[in-house]
Design a protein around this motif. Structure first.
Motif, PDB file in Angstrom:
ATOM      1  N   SER A   1       0.833  -1.196   0.000  1.00 47.59           N
ATOM      2  CA  SER A   1       0.000   0.000   0.000  1.00 47.59           C
ATOM      3  C   SER A   1       0.873   1.253   0.000  1.00 47.59           C
ATOM      4  CB  SER A   1      -0.902  -0.010   1.240  1.00 47.59           C
ATOM      5  OG  SER A   1      -1.567   1.218   1.366  1.00 47.59           O
ATOM      6  N   GLN A   2       0.496   2.248  -0.799  1.00 49.68           N
ATOM      7  CA  GLN A   2       1.240   3.500  -0.817  1.00 49.68           C
ATOM      8  C   GLN A   2       1.283   4.142   0.568  1.00 49.68           C
ATOM      9  OE1 GLN A   2      -0.509   5.944  -3.919  1.00 49.68           O
ATOM     10  NE2 GLN A   2       1.085   5.341  -5.358  1.00 49.68           N
TER      11      GLN A   2
ATOM     12  N   THR B   1       4.812   2.818  -9.298  1.00 48.30           N
ATOM     13  CA  THR B   1       3.884   3.469  -8.373  1.00 48.30           C
ATOM     14  C   THR B   1       2.482   3.540  -8.963  1.00 48.30           C
ATOM     15  OG1 THR B   1       4.440   5.658  -9.216  1.00 48.30           O
ATOM     16  CG2 THR B   1       5.727   4.857  -7.346  1.00 48.30           C
ATOM     17  N   GLY B   2       1.510   3.715  -8.085  1.00 48.10           N
ATOM     18  CA  GLY B   2       0.128   3.891  -8.522  1.00 48.10           C
ATOM     19  C   GLY B   2      -0.487   2.657  -9.125  1.00 48.10           C
ATOM     20  N   VAL B   3      -0.217   1.503  -8.541  1.00 46.28           N
ATOM     21  CA  VAL B   3      -0.703   0.231  -9.066  1.00 46.28           C
ATOM     22  C   VAL B   3      -2.072  -0.085  -8.464  1.00 46.28           C
ATOM     23  CG1 VAL B   3      -0.208  -2.233  -9.231  1.00 46.28           C
ATOM     24  CG2 VAL B   3       1.657  -0.581  -9.326  1.00 46.28           C
TER      25      VAL B   3
ATOM     26  N   VAL C   1     -14.528   5.488  -5.015  1.00 44.31           N
ATOM     27  CA  VAL C   1     -14.985   4.455  -4.077  1.00 44.31           C
ATOM     28  C   VAL C   1     -13.818   3.856  -3.308  1.00 44.31           C
ATOM     29  CG1 VAL C   1     -16.172   2.238  -3.866  1.00 44.31           C
ATOM     30  CG2 VAL C   1     -16.977   3.941  -5.532  1.00 44.31           C
ATOM     31  N   TRP C   2     -12.754   3.495  -4.006  1.00 45.64           N
ATOM     32  CA  TRP C   2     -11.552   2.908  -3.410  1.00 45.64           C
ATOM     33  C   TRP C   2     -10.365   3.790  -3.786  1.00 45.64           C
ATOM     34  CZ3 TRP C   2     -13.168  -0.571  -0.148  1.00 45.64           C
ATOM     35  CH2 TRP C   2     -14.281  -1.331  -0.441  1.00 45.64           C
ATOM     36  N   PRO C   3     -10.131   4.884  -3.048  1.00 44.28           N
ATOM     37  CA  PRO C   3      -9.162   5.900  -3.486  1.00 44.28           C
ATOM     38  C   PRO C   3      -7.685   5.527  -3.353  1.00 44.28           C
ATOM     39  CG  PRO C   3     -10.131   6.517  -1.384  1.00 44.28           C
ATOM     40  CD  PRO C   3     -10.853   5.290  -1.853  1.00 44.28           C
ATOM     41  N   GLN C   4      -7.337   4.570  -2.519  1.00 40.58           N
ATOM     42  CA  GLN C   4      -5.917   4.262  -2.341  1.00 40.58           C
ATOM     43  C   GLN C   4      -5.349   3.495  -3.535  1.00 40.58           C
ATOM     44  OE1 GLN C   4      -5.629   2.168   1.416  1.00 40.58           O
ATOM     45  NE2 GLN C   4      -5.137   4.072   2.470  1.00 40.58           N
ATOM     46  N   LEU C   5      -4.010   3.480  -3.607  1.00 46.66           N
ATOM     47  CA  LEU C   5      -3.291   2.713  -4.627  1.00 46.66           C
ATOM     48  C   LEU C   5      -2.150   1.956  -3.968  1.00 46.66           C
ATOM     49  CD1 LEU C   5      -3.109   5.445  -7.391  1.00 46.66           C
ATOM     50  CD2 LEU C   5      -4.371   3.293  -7.550  1.00 46.66           C
TER      51      LEU C   5
ATOM     52  N   PHE D   1      -8.571  -4.176   1.494  1.00 47.83           N
ATOM     53  CA  PHE D   1      -9.501  -3.397   0.678  1.00 47.83           C
ATOM     54  C   PHE D   1      -8.923  -3.178  -0.719  1.00 47.83           C
ATOM     55  CE2 PHE D   1     -10.553  -2.042   5.023  1.00 47.83           C
ATOM     56  CZ  PHE D   1     -11.898  -2.360   5.034  1.00 47.83           C
ATOM     57  N   PRO D   2      -9.780  -3.128  -1.739  1.00 49.11           N
ATOM     58  CA  PRO D   2      -9.282  -2.850  -3.092  1.00 49.11           C
ATOM     59  C   PRO D   2      -8.559  -1.506  -3.134  1.00 49.11           C
ATOM     60  CG  PRO D   2     -11.568  -3.583  -3.165  1.00 49.11           C
ATOM     61  CD  PRO D   2     -11.228  -3.351  -1.724  1.00 49.11           C
ATOM     62  N   LYS D   3      -7.587  -1.409  -3.995  1.00 49.80           N
ATOM     63  CA  LYS D   3      -6.839  -0.170  -4.208  1.00 49.80           C
ATOM     64  C   LYS D   3      -7.006   0.183  -5.688  1.00 49.80           C
ATOM     65  CE  LYS D   3      -4.740  -0.356  -0.053  1.00 49.80           C
ATOM     66  NZ  LYS D   3      -5.046  -1.655   0.473  1.00 49.80           N
TER      67      LYS D   3
END
Length: 95
Positions: free
Chosen positions: A9-10, A33-35, A49-53, A42-44
């Protein structure tokens, strides 16, 4: 030599890089990055809805380095139990 594929997780990426530097392991890596993805946390997806990457690392390391990286990942999993941290290891041979 081993090849490590690490998806992290970033949110914990800075801690991961810091720990690599402190233990002097994984000094040479490829980072994407940004995968996006969906594992066991939780989905990335980088959307509303799912803001993380996630970030993805590919590290080729000696067996001794692998043990150091394993310690780092286990420490981060304990420190951040809700964040996604995955690592896959395979044999590597340089051509």
């Amino acid at each position: 030599m081993k090849k490590l594929e690490i998806i992290i997780s970033q949110a914990v990426d800075g801690d991961f890089l810091h720990d690599l530097e402190v233990l002097k392991v994984g000094e040479h890596y490829t980072r994407t990055t940004g995968v996006q993805g969906k594992g066991y946390s939780f989905p990335k997806m980088g959307d509303d809805v799912w803001p993380q990457l996630n970030n993805h690392y590919m590290i080729v390391a000696s067996d001794e380095e692998v043990e150091g990286i394993r310690k780092i990942l286990n420490h981060l999993r304990g420190q951040y139990p809700g964040e996604g941290i995955a690592c896959f290891v395979s044999e590597a041979e340089e051509l």
